[in-house]
Structures are given as C-alpha cells and as structure tokens.
Motif scaffolding. Structure first.
Motif, PDB file in Angstrom:
ATOM      1  N   GLY A 320       1.151  -1.439  -0.055  1.00 34.86           N
ATOM      2  CA  GLY A 320      -0.060  -0.300  -0.069  1.00 34.86           C
ATOM      3  C   GLY A 320       0.586   1.711   0.246  1.00 34.86           C
ATOM      4  N   ILE A 321       2.084   0.978   1.223  1.00 37.28           N
ATOM      5  CA  ILE A 321       3.130   2.357   1.249  1.00 37.28           C
ATOM      6  C   ILE A 321       3.298   2.735  -0.375  1.00 37.28           C
ATOM      7  CG2 ILE A 321       4.907   3.170   2.133  1.00 37.28           C
ATOM      8  CD1 ILE A 321       3.822   2.166   4.531  1.00 37.28           C
ATOM      9  N   SER A 322       3.831   1.722  -1.153  1.00 42.05           N
ATOM     10  CA  SER A 322       4.676   1.517  -2.536  1.00 42.05           C
ATOM     11  C   SER A 322       3.857   2.346  -3.587  1.00 42.05           C
ATOM     12  CB  SER A 322       5.063   0.461  -2.658  1.00 42.05           C
ATOM     13  OG  SER A 322       6.018   0.172  -2.567  1.00 42.05           O
ATOM     14  N   TYR A 323       2.017   2.084  -3.435  1.00 41.17           N
ATOM     15  CA  TYR A 323       1.222   2.551  -4.495  1.00 41.17           C
ATOM     16  C   TYR A 323       1.086   3.620  -4.043  1.00 41.17           C
ATOM     17  CZ  TYR A 323      -3.447   4.036  -5.720  1.00 41.17           C
ATOM     18  OH  TYR A 323      -4.692   4.097  -7.150  1.00 41.17           O
ATOM     19  N   ILE A 324       1.176   4.470  -2.396  1.00 42.26           N
ATOM     20  CA  ILE A 324       1.052   5.871  -2.608  1.00 42.26           C
ATOM     21  C   ILE A 324       1.853   6.673  -2.375  1.00 42.26           C
ATOM     22  CG2 ILE A 324       0.148   6.949  -0.225  1.00 42.26           C
ATOM     23  CD1 ILE A 324      -1.493   4.535   1.108  1.00 42.26           C
ATOM     24  N   GLU A 325       2.680   6.483  -1.739  1.00 42.82           N
ATOM     25  CA  GLU A 325       4.202   7.183  -2.901  1.00 42.82           C
ATOM     26  C   GLU A 325       4.094   7.671  -4.132  1.00 42.82           C
ATOM     27  OE1 GLU A 325       7.188   4.499  -0.507  1.00 42.82           O
ATOM     28  OE2 GLU A 325       7.286   5.373   0.787  1.00 42.82           O
ATOM     29  N   GLU A 326       3.904   6.490  -4.999  1.00 45.77           N
ATOM     30  CA  GLU A 326       4.416   6.685  -6.563  1.00 45.77           C
ATOM     31  C   GLU A 326       2.843   7.711  -6.988  1.00 45.77           C
ATOM     32  OE1 GLU A 326       3.219   3.058  -8.195  1.00 45.77           O
ATOM     33  OE2 GLU A 326       4.831   2.031  -8.141  1.00 45.77           O
ATOM     34  N   ARG A 327       1.605   7.716  -6.282  1.00 40.88           N
ATOM     35  CA  ARG A 327       0.897   8.563  -5.927  1.00 40.88           C
ATOM     36  C   ARG A 327       1.028  10.001  -6.099  1.00 40.88           C
ATOM     37  NH1 ARG A 327      -1.902   8.297 -10.140  1.00 40.88           N
ATOM     38  NH2 ARG A 327      -3.695   9.571  -8.979  1.00 40.88           N
ATOM     39  N   LEU A 328       1.735   9.814  -4.657  1.00 38.66           N
ATOM     40  CA  LEU A 328       2.068  11.121  -4.233  1.00 38.66           C
ATOM     41  C   LEU A 328       2.760  12.103  -5.018  1.00 38.66           C
ATOM     42  CD1 LEU A 328       3.245   9.902  -0.478  1.00 38.66           C
ATOM     43  CD2 LEU A 328       1.334  12.106  -1.597  1.00 38.66           C
ATOM     44  N   GLU A 329       4.542  11.349  -5.613  1.00 37.75           N
ATOM     45  CA  GLU A 329       5.312  11.816  -6.517  1.00 37.75           C
ATOM     46  C   GLU A 329       4.442  12.395  -8.003  1.00 37.75           C
ATOM     47  OE1 GLU A 329       8.463  13.619  -8.448  1.00 37.75           O
ATOM     48  OE2 GLU A 329       8.039  11.926  -6.176  1.00 37.75           O
ATOM     49  N   GLY A 354       3.616   9.461   8.157  1.00 36.39           N
ATOM     50  CA  GLY A 354       2.680  10.622   7.595  1.00 36.39           C
ATOM     51  C   GLY A 354       1.203   9.677   6.518  1.00 36.39           C
ATOM     52  N   ARG A 355       1.493  10.563   5.405  1.00 34.37           N
ATOM     53  CA  ARG A 355      -0.216  10.116   4.746  1.00 34.37           C
ATOM     54  C   ARG A 355       0.106   8.360   4.308  1.00 34.37           C
ATOM     55  NH1 ARG A 355      -2.002  13.914   6.170  1.00 34.37           N
ATOM     56  NH2 ARG A 355      -0.838  16.047   5.286  1.00 34.37           N
ATOM     57  N   PRO A 356       1.418   7.871   3.701  1.00 38.43           N
ATOM     58  CA  PRO A 356       0.578   6.296   3.948  1.00 38.43           C
ATOM     59  C   PRO A 356       0.257   6.138   5.256  1.00 38.43           C
ATOM     60  CG  PRO A 356       2.996   6.937   3.185  1.00 38.43           C
ATOM     61  CD  PRO A 356       2.292   7.711   3.841  1.00 38.43           C
ATOM     62  N   LEU A 357       0.087   5.944   6.660  1.00 35.25           N
ATOM     63  CA  LEU A 357       0.337   5.615   7.687  1.00 35.25           C
ATOM     64  C   LEU A 357      -1.250   6.538   8.078  1.00 35.25           C
ATOM     65  CD1 LEU A 357       0.374   4.091  10.886  1.00 35.25           C
ATOM     66  CD2 LEU A 357       1.093   6.283  11.826  1.00 35.25           C
ATOM     67  N   SER A 358      -1.266   7.715   7.099  1.00 35.98           N
ATOM     68  CA  SER A 358      -2.960   7.555   7.382  1.00 35.98           C
ATOM     69  C   SER A 358      -3.851   6.539   6.788  1.00 35.98           C
ATOM     70  CB  SER A 358      -3.208   9.274   7.053  1.00 35.98           C
ATOM     71  OG  SER A 358      -2.316   9.657   7.761  1.00 35.98           O
ATOM     72  N   ALA A 359      -3.211   6.447   5.231  1.00 32.36           N
ATOM     73  CA  ALA A 359      -3.939   5.931   5.337  1.00 32.36           C
ATOM     74  C   ALA A 359      -4.665   4.073   5.379  1.00 32.36           C
ATOM     75  CB  ALA A 359      -3.410   4.767   3.602  1.00 32.36           C
ATOM     76  N   VAL A 360      -3.078   3.770   5.903  1.00 32.31           N
ATOM     77  CA  VAL A 360      -3.865   2.369   6.886  1.00 32.31           C
ATOM     78  C   VAL A 360      -4.930   2.645   7.488  1.00 32.31           C
ATOM     79  CG1 VAL A 360      -2.249   0.720   8.273  1.00 32.31           C
ATOM     80  CG2 VAL A 360      -1.493   1.756   6.357  1.00 32.31           C
ATOM     81  N   LYS A 381      -5.361   1.278  -0.896  1.00 34.51           N
ATOM     82  CA  LYS A 381      -5.058   1.983  -1.671  1.00 34.51           C
ATOM     83  C   LYS A 381      -6.406   2.865  -1.460  1.00 34.51           C
ATOM     84  CE  LYS A 381      -1.655  -1.600  -3.891  1.00 34.51           C
ATOM     85  NZ  LYS A 381      -2.026  -2.265  -5.011  1.00 34.51           N
ATOM     86  N   LYS A 382      -7.797   2.158  -1.373  1.00 35.80           N
ATOM     87  CA  LYS A 382      -8.423   2.307  -1.386  1.00 35.80           C
ATOM     88  C   LYS A 382      -9.094   3.807  -0.605  1.00 35.80           C
ATOM     89  CE  LYS A 382     -13.878   1.633  -1.210  1.00 35.80           C
ATOM     90  NZ  LYS A 382     -14.825   0.225  -1.003  1.00 35.80           N
ATOM     91  N   ALA A 383      -8.588   4.291   0.770  1.00 41.52           N
ATOM     92  CA  ALA A 383      -9.062   4.756   2.131  1.00 41.52           C
ATOM     93  C   ALA A 383      -7.578   5.830   0.802  1.00 41.52           C
ATOM     94  CB  ALA A 383      -7.635   4.194   2.805  1.00 41.52           C
TER      95      ALA A 383
END
Length: 479
Positions: A320-329, A354-360, A381-383
């Motif tokens: 999930g964090i890998s996906y979010i980091e791509e979206r953040l970029e 930060g944001r990855p933990l927020s999504a979790v 990812k849905k969050a």
C-alpha cells in the motif's frame, strides 16, 4: 422484576432500546437499556458460581490507588463491580485484562484499619487470565453510512467530508507503536462560525469522560479507581503544539490509547491532520439540534467498535505504501510542488508515519465500521483513492487560489465571501489571452456545478471587490 429477568428481557443480541436517551457518563451507566447488548452478555457471566465460602467472578481489571486492590467490572467501559484484594504472594493481573478470580468475601483490612469503615472484597486465592472473542457473536454497530446519516442529517456538507468526521467516532487501532485514532482538520476560509458550531455539536454528543484530556479518578466506597484511558475525541480550535503532538509525533501526552481530533487549522497546521480539508464555500450550514439525543446510541456504537482491531500484514502495508508514494510523486509533479512538500508535517508528507500511515489508519477504521477483522493492500489503496487524494487535491487547489489572490491583488485579500467552486471555475476557463472576452455566466455556472443565479451573485460581488471584470456583457475575466 429481578436481575435475571431483566437480563433475559434485554440480553438478546438485538439492542432493542438502542435509541433510548440517557445523559449518564460512559463509565457510570447503569444496568438495562444504557448498556450495550455485549455488555449484558458479560454481565450474565460476571458472577459465575459460588462454591462453599468461595465466590467466582469473571470481569475486567481496573487498577486503584491502593496497590493491593483492583476493581473487577463486567465491562471495560464501566466503573462498577466488586473489589478484589490481593495478598503479596499473588501477582496482580494487567490493567484492563479479562480474568477469572475466586476466593472468599472479606472486609478490606487496610480500609478497616484506617477508617473503621467496612468495605467488602473478594480475597483472591486463584487468578486466571481468560481469553474472549465476542466479535463473532455481537451484533455489529451501525455501518459508516448509517452513522453518518444519523449524526450529520442537519449539516450541509459534502458527503465525503461527513464520512471523514463520522470515522472519528469509529476511530482506528494503534499502528506501528503510534497512538490510535484519526485526525481531520478544516482550514475554514468561509463559515468559520458554522464550523465551530459543528465541532461543538460533535464534542457535546459525547459524555465528559470521552472528550477530556485529563481523566479524573472515580471514588468508589472510599477507594480511588483509575478510569481507563481508552479513547477520546477532541474538537474545535486546538493549540498548534497539540496538533503537532497527535498528527506529527503520533503520540498523546495524556496517555490515551486512541485519540480522534477534529481541529480548526491554520495555514501552518492545515496539512498536519490525517485528512486535511479546506472549506471555502458559502453553502456549508449547521442546523440547531440537541446533541444529547444522539449520546447513548453514539456511546454504544463507539465502545462496540473498540471490540475489533482489524489486522493488517506488513506485506500489505508495504504494498500500500509503495502505491501511495507513487501517487504522491504524481501529485507533486501535477501541482509543481517542491520536494520539501514531502517532509514531515508538509502538504504531501511521504514519511512512513505520514500519509501512508494515514491511509492504513483510515482503512482500519473503515474495516471497523464494516465489522471486518482483516484488511489487505486493496483497502489501503482504496482509502487513499477515495479519501486522502481527493482531500489533498482540494486542499492544494484552494491553497493555490489563496496564493494567487495574494500575489495578484494584496495580502489582505480574503476569499471568505466567495464561493470557491465559482472562483476555481473562472480561473480554469479564463484563457488569459489578450482580447478574449472570457467565459460566459452559463459556462462558469456549469463548470462550477451551481445554479446561474448563485454564480451571478458571487461574480457580482467579486466585480464590486475588484477581483474580476466584465469586458463584455455576461462575460467575465480575472483581474
């Protein structure tokens, strides 16, 4: 009607009196309609049997100020039950644990000697930790949609934002040794008085012990009992230092296991909460309503959500964090933000806490609201896709509007009186080309998703304030 008959009548899985109005604090609720159905099940199991002089109880441990005494309660959310006295030869069980205790009834020696007052307790001869899993038997609390509908039926606000603030009551279990709970902040560019009204309502729905950072001890027959620090909600204007403690350092100085925060933020703190929201429209409203009408059902829902702690594997978190980091970029590039926007407490906040933990945290809160025991990377990812990314985009867009306004006009220019949907629509449709008449009133209204008369009223005000001009009748451009 005796206690057994009451239990038989009200002890079913279906909480038939869930909407009963009661003003009692959560730890002071009495037997019957004020208790959840699962608490009534524990109440039935509280006193198991009597064997000769020995009494047998099963309940939750509450520490007291007396190192030799605990209070055993049928629910972790009740400060009522029986005292258990421990000799030095028997180890004290952990605070909050569920245990079986047996022994004879005695007068507590220390209290009797000190005050000549007779306070009875079970003299612990045998103590055993007991496992329990009620989640498969308990009727699920309201789903997020139902909770949102009940709480915010008198609030004019986007449904997505309503669901975010509803999730504060659902909360989220601790993650990666960080305090549990959720945080959401509004940078109120308009309707700040209404936002304060909303947060007062959210706070007053709960009893004092679920919204106080400092927890008082209860005095039970002269014995001071520690009230558990399980979950609390804080809302309204909050000090910057407190926002930083909860949202950046991820800890609660008051020692609560889970903390939900609904804060009015400023430009310096707006991005710190898990979900930042910038509210700049005039169509936000809160009707008067009585918070006490919602108190008991919300108490019952909030403490029942706490029964479940959805599990998530480290592999799912990493994916999930890998996906979010791509979206953040992608977000950073699309808005032309500097790399420092990834740093702790900044807009994108790509740190693991930060944001990855927020999504979790959001995914686990959503799982609680759906009464699910596990989540996968799909839910994380849905969050992000459904909640965090749209909220960040909205926040950045409004921040950019404010920045442009300051550079185009002056630092004192305020957007409080303007509908941000209309302002964004005009900025998008105005090509900036010399000689262009600009978009029409109808085009602006359609792009903003508002009625023509509403767009006309806002544009007229902006024209009077020197923010827009009308080069041709019915056409508008930014100054």
């Amino acid at each position: 009607m005796d206690a057994d008959e009451l239990l038989e009548k009200y002890g079913s899985k279906i909480d038939r009196l869930y909407d009963t109005v009661a003003s009692a604090d959560v730890f002071e609720r009495q037997f019957g309609a004020e208790l959840t159905s699962w608490e009534l099940q524990f109440q039935r199991q509280f006193r198991v049997q009597k064997q000769g002089r020995s009494l047998h109880y099963q309940g939750f441990v509450h520490y007291t100020r007396d190192p030799s005494i605990i209070l055993l309660s049928p629910s972790p959310w009740l400060i009522d039950g029986v005292f258990i006295h421990f000799q030095q030869s028997i180890d004290m069980p952990p605070d909050g644990s569920y245990v079986a205790v047996s022994g004879p009834s005695i007068a507590i020696p220390r209290i009797l000697e000190r005050t000549q007052k007779l306070v009875r307790a079970i003299n612990a001869e045998n103590v055993e930790l007991v496992s329990h899993d009620l989640t498969s038997q308990v009727s699920a609390p309201p789903r997020l949609r139902d909770l949102t509908s009940m709480l915010f039926e008198n609030v004019g606000m986007a449904n997505a934002s309503k669901r975010v603030f509803s999730q504060l009551y659902v909360s989220s279990p601790p993650t990666l040794d960080a305090v549990g709970g959720l945080t959401a902040g509004i940078q109120a560019l308009a309707s700040e008085a209404q936002v304060k009204r909303l947060f007062r309502f959210m706070r007053d729905v709960l009893p004092p012990s679920m919204r106080a950072s400092k927890r008082e001890r209860a005095n039970i027959q002269g014995v001071l009992v520690d009230i558990p620090k399980l979950w609390r909600l804080e809302s309204g204007p909050v000090r910057n230092s407190r926002i930083e403690e909860l949202c950046v350092k991820r800890r609660d100085p008051s020692g609560f296991r889970e903390v939900s925060l609904a804060a009015i933020t400023q430009s310096t703190t707006g991005t710190m909460p898990d979900v930042p929201i910038a509210l700049a429209t005039e169509d936000f409203w809160v009707e008067s309503s009585n918070p006490s009408l919602y108190r008991l059902p919300i108490i019952k829902a909030a403490i029942t959500y706490q029964l479940i702690s959805p599990e998530v594997s480290q592999r799912s978190i990493d994916t999930g964090i890998s996906y979010i980091e791509e979206r953040l970029e992608i977000l950073r590039n699309s808005f032309g933000l500097e790399e420092r926007s990834f740093s702790r407490g900044q807009i994108l906040d790509a740190d693991i806490m930060g944001r990855p933990l927020s999504a979790v945290k959001l995914a686990r809160a959503s799982a609680r609201a759906s009464w699910q025991k596990k989540i996968t990377s799909k839910e994380i990812k849905k969050a992000w896709d459904a909640i965090l990314e749209p909220a960040l985009k909205e926040y950045i867009e409004i921040a950019e509007i404010k920045e442009r306004a300051a550079s185009q006009w002056d630092e004192e220019t305020r957007l409080d009186g303007y509908n941000s949907k209309i302002l964004r629509a005009l900025q998008k449709l105005d090509s900036g080309k010399k000689g262009s008449p600009g978009p029409t009133l109808g085009e602006i209204a359609e792009e903003a998703g508002v009625e023509k008369h509403e767009a006309a009223q806002t544009l007229h005000q902006m024209k009077d304030d020197g923010v827009v001009y009308e080069p041709r009748l019915g056409h508008y451009r930014m100054v």
